[in-house]
Design a protein around this motif. Structure first.
Motif, PDB file in Angstrom:
ATOM      1  N   PHE A  32       1.407  -2.493  13.451  1.00 16.97           N
ATOM      2  CA  PHE A  32       2.537  -2.560  14.263  1.00 16.97           C
ATOM      3  C   PHE A  32       3.677  -1.727  13.988  1.00 16.97           C
ATOM      4  CE2 PHE A  32       6.169  -5.606  16.189  1.00 16.97           C
ATOM      5  CZ  PHE A  32       5.610  -5.285  17.563  1.00 16.97           C
ATOM      6  N   LEU A  33       3.796  -1.462  12.770  1.00 13.96           N
ATOM      7  CA  LEU A  33       5.107  -0.456  12.411  1.00 13.96           C
ATOM      8  C   LEU A  33       4.617   0.989  12.853  1.00 13.96           C
ATOM      9  CD1 LEU A  33       7.690   0.187  10.899  1.00 13.96           C
ATOM     10  CD2 LEU A  33       6.504   0.301   8.527  1.00 13.96           C
ATOM     11  N   ALA A  34       3.333   1.466  12.478  1.00 17.85           N
ATOM     12  CA  ALA A  34       2.931   2.665  12.657  1.00 17.85           C
ATOM     13  C   ALA A  34       2.854   3.299  14.109  1.00 17.85           C
ATOM     14  CB  ALA A  34       1.723   2.906  12.130  1.00 17.85           C
ATOM     15  N   GLY A  35       2.396   2.059  15.017  1.00 20.64           N
ATOM     16  CA  GLY A  35       2.355   2.136  16.232  1.00 20.64           C
ATOM     17  C   GLY A  35       3.747   2.517  16.819  1.00 20.64           C
ATOM     18  N   THR A  36       4.606   1.623  16.615  1.00 15.42           N
ATOM     19  CA  THR A  36       6.128   1.905  17.009  1.00 15.42           C
ATOM     20  C   THR A  36       6.782   2.992  16.660  1.00 15.42           C
ATOM     21  OG1 THR A  36       6.475  -0.581  16.534  1.00 15.42           O
ATOM     22  CG2 THR A  36       8.319   0.912  16.733  1.00 15.42           C
ATOM     23  N   LEU A  37       6.463   3.564  15.316  1.00 13.56           N
ATOM     24  CA  LEU A  37       7.014   4.991  15.044  1.00 13.56           C
ATOM     25  C   LEU A  37       6.115   6.032  15.807  1.00 13.56           C
ATOM     26  CD1 LEU A  37       7.259   4.864  11.171  1.00 13.56           C
ATOM     27  CD2 LEU A  37       9.034   4.546  12.864  1.00 13.56           C
ATOM     28  N   VAL A  38       4.995   6.017  15.987  1.00 13.09           N
ATOM     29  CA  VAL A  38       4.227   7.038  16.827  1.00 13.09           C
ATOM     30  C   VAL A  38       4.508   7.150  18.212  1.00 13.09           C
ATOM     31  CG1 VAL A  38       1.968   7.660  17.822  1.00 13.09           C
ATOM     32  CG2 VAL A  38       2.133   6.966  15.168  1.00 13.09           C
ATOM     33  N   MET A  39       4.699   5.900  18.865  1.00 17.75           N
ATOM     34  CA  MET A  39       5.236   5.605  20.144  1.00 17.75           C
ATOM     35  C   MET A  39       6.604   6.364  20.401  1.00 17.75           C
ATOM     36  SD  MET A  39       5.240   2.159  22.683  1.00 17.75           S
ATOM     37  CE  MET A  39       6.589   1.602  21.657  1.00 17.75           C
ATOM     38  N   VAL A 329      -4.056  -0.157  -0.275  1.00 16.18           N
ATOM     39  CA  VAL A 329      -4.377   0.974   0.199  1.00 16.18           C
ATOM     40  C   VAL A 329      -5.293   0.946   1.392  1.00 16.18           C
ATOM     41  CG1 VAL A 329      -5.492   3.240  -0.626  1.00 16.18           C
ATOM     42  CG2 VAL A 329      -3.785   1.989  -2.131  1.00 16.18           C
ATOM     43  N   THR A 330      -6.461   0.158   1.263  1.00 19.47           N
ATOM     44  CA  THR A 330      -7.515   0.280   2.367  1.00 19.47           C
ATOM     45  C   THR A 330      -6.838  -0.305   3.445  1.00 19.47           C
ATOM     46  OG1 THR A 330      -8.207  -1.901   1.334  1.00 19.47           O
ATOM     47  CG2 THR A 330      -9.445   0.255   0.542  1.00 19.47           C
ATOM     48  N   ALA A 331      -6.205  -1.756   3.146  1.00 22.55           N
ATOM     49  CA  ALA A 331      -5.608  -2.315   4.613  1.00 22.55           C
ATOM     50  C   ALA A 331      -4.549  -1.458   5.322  1.00 22.55           C
ATOM     51  CB  ALA A 331      -4.982  -3.638   4.159  1.00 22.55           C
ATOM     52  N   SER A 332      -3.521  -0.748   4.540  1.00 18.48           N
ATOM     53  CA  SER A 332      -2.464   0.205   5.032  1.00 18.48           C
ATOM     54  C   SER A 332      -3.192   1.515   5.715  1.00 18.48           C
ATOM     55  CB  SER A 332      -1.580   0.621   3.869  1.00 18.48           C
ATOM     56  OG  SER A 332      -1.014  -0.377   3.419  1.00 18.48           O
ATOM     57  N   ALA A 333      -4.142   1.910   5.209  1.00 22.34           N
ATOM     58  CA  ALA A 333      -4.930   3.237   5.486  1.00 22.34           C
ATOM     59  C   ALA A 333      -5.620   2.499   6.921  1.00 22.34           C
ATOM     60  CB  ALA A 333      -5.928   3.552   4.819  1.00 22.34           C
ATOM     61  N   SER A 368       5.838   9.031  10.319  1.00 18.38           N
ATOM     62  CA  SER A 368       5.253   7.796  10.857  1.00 18.38           C
ATOM     63  C   SER A 368       4.067   7.487  10.363  1.00 18.38           C
ATOM     64  CB  SER A 368       5.138   8.340  12.432  1.00 18.38           C
ATOM     65  OG  SER A 368       4.295   9.189  12.730  1.00 18.38           O
ATOM     66  N   MET A 369       3.468   8.304   9.429  1.00 14.88           N
ATOM     67  CA  MET A 369       2.203   7.902   8.737  1.00 14.88           C
ATOM     68  C   MET A 369       2.561   7.644   7.314  1.00 14.88           C
ATOM     69  SD  MET A 369      -0.423   8.301  10.570  1.00 14.88           S
ATOM     70  CE  MET A 369       0.329   7.352  11.814  1.00 14.88           C
ATOM     71  N   THR A 370       3.588   8.329   6.516  1.00 12.41           N
ATOM     72  CA  THR A 370       3.769   7.865   5.342  1.00 12.41           C
ATOM     73  C   THR A 370       4.646   6.555   5.118  1.00 12.41           C
ATOM     74  OG1 THR A 370       5.785   9.407   5.375  1.00 12.41           O
ATOM     75  CG2 THR A 370       3.349  10.406   4.519  1.00 12.41           C
ATOM     76  N   LEU A 371       5.652   6.259   6.029  1.00 14.86           N
ATOM     77  CA  LEU A 371       6.500   5.456   6.168  1.00 14.86           C
ATOM     78  C   LEU A 371       5.755   4.064   5.963  1.00 14.86           C
ATOM     79  CD1 LEU A 371       9.296   4.161   5.399  1.00 14.86           C
ATOM     80  CD2 LEU A 371       9.623   4.139   8.051  1.00 14.86           C
ATOM     81  N   PRO A 372       4.715   3.793   7.069  1.00 16.71           N
ATOM     82  CA  PRO A 372       4.114   2.628   7.047  1.00 16.71           C
ATOM     83  C   PRO A 372       3.179   2.427   5.845  1.00 16.71           C
ATOM     84  CG  PRO A 372       4.083   3.520   9.457  1.00 16.71           C
ATOM     85  CD  PRO A 372       4.769   4.584   8.161  1.00 16.71           C
ATOM     86  N   LEU A 373       2.420   3.442   5.462  1.00 16.64           N
ATOM     87  CA  LEU A 373       1.485   3.420   4.279  1.00 16.64           C
ATOM     88  C   LEU A 373       2.184   2.997   3.064  1.00 16.64           C
ATOM     89  CD1 LEU A 373      -1.236   4.084   3.537  1.00 16.64           C
ATOM     90  CD2 LEU A 373      -0.414   6.282   2.709  1.00 16.64           C
ATOM     91  N   ALA A 374       3.411   3.489   2.810  1.00 16.80           N
ATOM     92  CA  ALA A 374       4.223   3.260   1.885  1.00 16.80           C
ATOM     93  C   ALA A 374       4.757   2.046   1.792  1.00 16.80           C
ATOM     94  CB  ALA A 374       5.492   3.973   1.416  1.00 16.80           C
TER      95      ALA A 374
END
Length: 853
Positions: A32-39, A329-333, A368-374
């Motif tokens: 949800f977080l990554a989708g928001t940032l990418v959008m 790591v696996t779930a965030s990726a 938008s990739m590193t922030l949700p992963l972190a």
């Protein structure tokens, strides 16, 4: 360390299903977080490209240098420029072409008789610019307007209104104008500029209907000749411009438009979604923590044996943290991939629901990739930190014990700490709401209240489950009693499981209470301030809509059954240097139709140099009746006005009132926002409304409503907001559901032998399933009741904080029906979460379960 890694890998392989719920919780939150940032990045890039393409032929824009901006608005109102300046600009070396850009409000009426757009974004009309490079709209079908009454409309507006070339319809300017569509246009290759509608007219029609006087334009667009840069063009134009007029580059103009969209829509939209991403991740934190806490508790004997065989505390702690890291790591990726999928889905969905997502590929930035992963990794590791530390503290002798007793519910330290935090939360909140109104203090108190709920959870869960589960003994007998005892067995676990649902329910309750309070406030405002019988308005909010014709009130006044009809127009001016909105009206009729509270002075003698204002504004400006103040209008003229009246209420009448005669010399495109009508004695509301509607039909068919209907429609946007909020909060409730299901599943694994013994002494499979389901319902009931209480409290805080932030008095309302529905949904969620664990428990083999260590 290598030994810890090997142990972690072995444990993950052997118990993959234990971490399924944790994986899903992290995955959903990160996605949800990554989708928001990418959008958000994709929308910004799309609008940048769209505005850039639309204005690439414009080298410079000539406009008024000053803008009057009123509070709450970012885009100011500028003085028009004289169109005769075009001839001067065309003679400047390096200028290839110049054209006036006349712009105003104009709302098309669709084939079904209903207005197109107006639900926030502007509905614009202007002159069709013949120079294709200077015109941001490109002719896609048909031809340009050549005669009076011919128009070109953007293709998106035509599709919404089911209009085509050759159709005749009405354009509200706001006076209704009959127009014939002769062409369809695109903007930057799109069917329109987002939800904005545009109608292009001949220059003569635009001057007639959109400006106060011929020879005025919002700006002048200039195209550079070959080899002349935008900056060089601006430098050449500047010396010939009159005082108060400026030239900016076309690129700067496009950037201003992009920034306007970004500040008014994109930033608000993405911030809104980010808040709900944070709520989802907060809910996930409790679920993740609970999972690792249960896993560590189940491995107490295993960890003790490792300690007895020589493993250090650090190694045992590291084993748990390595497992958490692997899951994180696996779930965030996977969540990043899911977020890209969400953004791609929204890119396809938005055009289908009427919002044109700009064309182009998804923009996937490093942030938008590193922030949700972190965030996903930090949330997962942070949630597992305490259970990992608890695992490291396991004593070797624990291997000899059968079970560990959870005494968290009887912890005096926890009870004292939680009570202290709750007292501090209440004191901080009351200070920020009642003593010295402060949103920051109220917000801090709300956060402290949430922390106090979490700390007190295990203490409160014992009492709460006993009370909530009391009826189960009578209704479900032994099965209900066992379910209640199971929920009481581990207060910390019950509280942590319920806390995830509690947060979701609390936020739902908060918005439900605040929404109901806003509706009640609107109804209270209309009932208290509006003394008329019917209201004529256009169904629009934000910048949308064209308003009402200023001639409508006069036409309604001619009806035999009407006592008073007053139109409320809007203007802007600087009052002693500060931008303020003005209400332009007939003050005498205003006083007869609206309750203005106590009036000092007289509204009957405003004339062309008098002004009336609210008591609150008078106090801010240090003005009283008889004082003089300077008003600077958008045409650049400054005039001294005498304060002739100070009134009490501003809710519908506005803070500043001047007459139409005073506004006329400075007006631009004139319109009313509301026409209030009072009937004569003996005229029924239905009969009067029907007569008013017949007159209104001649002026573009605006909506005629009774006072109660007007109050209800004014609050219509609140229901839209609540629907969106509930849809977004469904993610948080889903994560809480997964947390309850995961906890019960792990608890069943922990109680395998006990369940086998129950089956051996005669408990049937249906009874076992019912026991597990009722345990789930009890946990959900605890979370739901706590969430309702916390949400209602925070709703009260938000209402009171909003009340202190403005002049209007907010009404606080607790809607019992809506909150009852929230409670039922929470209980249903608990029952749903218990279905799978209950089936799994019922399928246990009795002999194997008894033999389990």
């Amino acid at each position: 360390m290598n030994a810890s890694v090997r142990l972690s890998v072995s444990s993950l392989r052997a118990h993959k299903r234990r971490f399924a719920g944790t994986f899903l919780a992290v995955f959903l939150g990160v996605a949800f977080l990554a989708g928001t940032l990418v959008m958000g990045d994709t929308l910004r890039a799309g609008f940048d490209s769209m505005f850039g393409n639309a204005t690439k032929g414009t080298g410079a824009v000539v406009r008024s240098a000053d803008a009057i901006t009123t509070p709450g608005e970012r885009q100011g109102v500028r003085q028009p420029v004289d169109t005769t300046l075009v001839n001067t600009l065309e003679r400047v070396p390096g200028v290839a072409a110049a054209a006036p850009d006349i712009e105003g409000a104009g709302q098309l009426v669709g084939k079904n008789g209903k207005p197109i757009g107006g639900k926030g974004p502007p509905t614009l009309a202007g002159n069709w610019i013949a120079d294709a490079e200077l015109n941001p709209y490109q002719l896609a079908e048909g031809r340009a307007p050549q005669h009076s009454g011919e128009v070109v409309v953007n293709r998106g507006a035509a599709k919404k209104g089911n209009l085509k070339i050759g159709d005749t319809t009405t354009l509200r300017t706001p006076d209704p104008v009959k127009v014939t569509i002769v062409g369809l246009a695109t903007f930057g290759g799109e069917d329109g500029m987002a939800q904005v509608t545009f109608t292009g007219m001949t220059r003569a029609d635009a001057e007639k209907y959109l400006t106060a006087r011929p020879g005025e334009a919002a700006s002048i667009k200039v195209r550079a000749g070959p080899g002349v840069s935008e900056k060089e063009l601006v430098d050449r134009l500047t010396p010939v411009l009159p005082k108060g007029v400026e030239a900016i580059t076309g690129q700067a103009s496009a950037q201003e438009n992009t920034d306007m969209i970004s500040s008014q829509f994109l930033t608000l939209f993405t911030t809104f979604l980010l808040v709900f991403s944070g709520i989802a991740l907060l809910v996930a934190t409790f679920s993740i923590h609970n999972t690792f806490a249960i896993v560590v508790a189940q491995r107490t004997r295993e960890n003790a044996l490792l300690r007895a065989l020589g493993a250090s505390r650090r190694q045992v702690t590291a084993t748990t943290l390595i497992e958490a890291t692997a899951v994180a790591v696996t779930a965030s990726a996977a969540g990043l991939a899911g977020g890209i999928g969400i953004a791609a889905g929204l890119q396809a969905l938005f055009p289908a629901i009427g919002f044109p997502f700009p064309d182009g590929n998804l923009v996937i930035s490093a942030l938008s990739m590193t922030l949700p992963l972190a965030v996903g990794i930090v949330v997962c590791l942070g949630s597992a930190l305490l259970p990992a530390a608890r695992a490291g503290r396991t004593a070797p002798l624990a291997a000899l014990r059968e079970t560990a007793v959870d005494t968290s519910g009887a912890s005096r330290t926890r009870a004292v700490t939680g009570t202290g935090l709750a007292a501090l939360a209440v004191a901080t909140t009351l200070s920020g709401v009642l003593v010295s109104p402060s949103l920051w203090m109220a917000g801090l108190g709300a956060v402290l209240a949430l922390v106090a709920f979490v700390v007190l959870g295990p203490v409160a869960s014992t009492t709460a489950v006993r009370i909530l589960g009391g009826p189960l003994d009578k209704l479900r007998g032994v099965t209900g009693g066992l379910a209640r005892r199971n929920a009481l067995r581990s207060p910390r676990r019950t509280a942590a499981t319920a806390s995830a649902l509690m947060i979701g329910v609390a936020v739902v309750s908060l918005f439900t209470v605040f929404g109901a309070s806003l509706k009640a406030t609107m109804d209270q405002t209309v009932s208290r301030s509006f003394a008329g019988d019917v209201a004529v308005s256009t169904p629009s909010f934000g910048a949308g809509g064209s308003g009402l014709s200023p001639r409508l009130a006069g036409a309604i006044q001619q009806l035999p059954g009407v006592d008073t009809a007053v139109g409320l127009g809007r203007g802007v001016a600087k009052v002693d240097g500060r931008g303020r909105a003005l209400t332009v009206t007939d003050p005498v009729a205003l006083e007869r139709t609206f309750d203005l509270g106590k009036v000092d002075g007289s509204l009957h003698a405003l004339g062309t140099d008098g002004i009336a204002l609210t008591r609150a504004e008078a106090d801010k400006q240090h003005l009283t009746t008889g004082d003089r103040t300077q008003l600077t209008f958008t045409d650049g003229k400054t005039q001294a006005f005498t304060v002739r009246a100070v009134y009490g209420r501003s809710e519908l009448a506005g803070d500043y009132v001047i007459t139409r005669a005073a506004w006329a010399p400075h007006r631009t495109q004139d319109s009313d926002t509301l026409v209030a009508v009072s009937f004569k004695d003996g005229v029924s509301t239905d009969a009067g409304k029907a007569a008013v509607q017949k007159v209104a039909d001649r002026y573009g068919n605006p909506e005629v409503q009774t006072r109660s209907e007007y109050a209800q429609s004014s609050a219509g946007g609140i229901d839209m907001m609540l629907t969106l909020v509930y849809a977004l909060l469904a993610l948080a409730v889903l994560i809480a559901l997964l947390g309850i299901a995961n906890t019960l599943t792990l608890a069943i694994h922990e109680r395998t032998r006990e369940l086998g013994l129950l089956r051996a002494v005669g408990q049937t499979r249906p009874q076992l399933r019912a026991m597990v389901r009722w345990e789930s319902v009890l946990v959900a009931a605890f979370g739901t009741v706590g969430g309702l209480g916390l949400g209602a409290f925070l709703g009260w805080v938000l209402v009171k904080a909003s009340d202190g932030a403005g002049d209007s008095a907010f009404a606080f309302v607790v809607p019992p029906v809506q909150l009852a529905i929230v409670a039922l949904v929470g209980l249903a969620a608990g029952a749903l979460a218990g279905l799978r664990p209950a089936r799994r428990a019922a399928r246990l083999d009795v002999l194997r379960a008894i033999a389990t260590e």
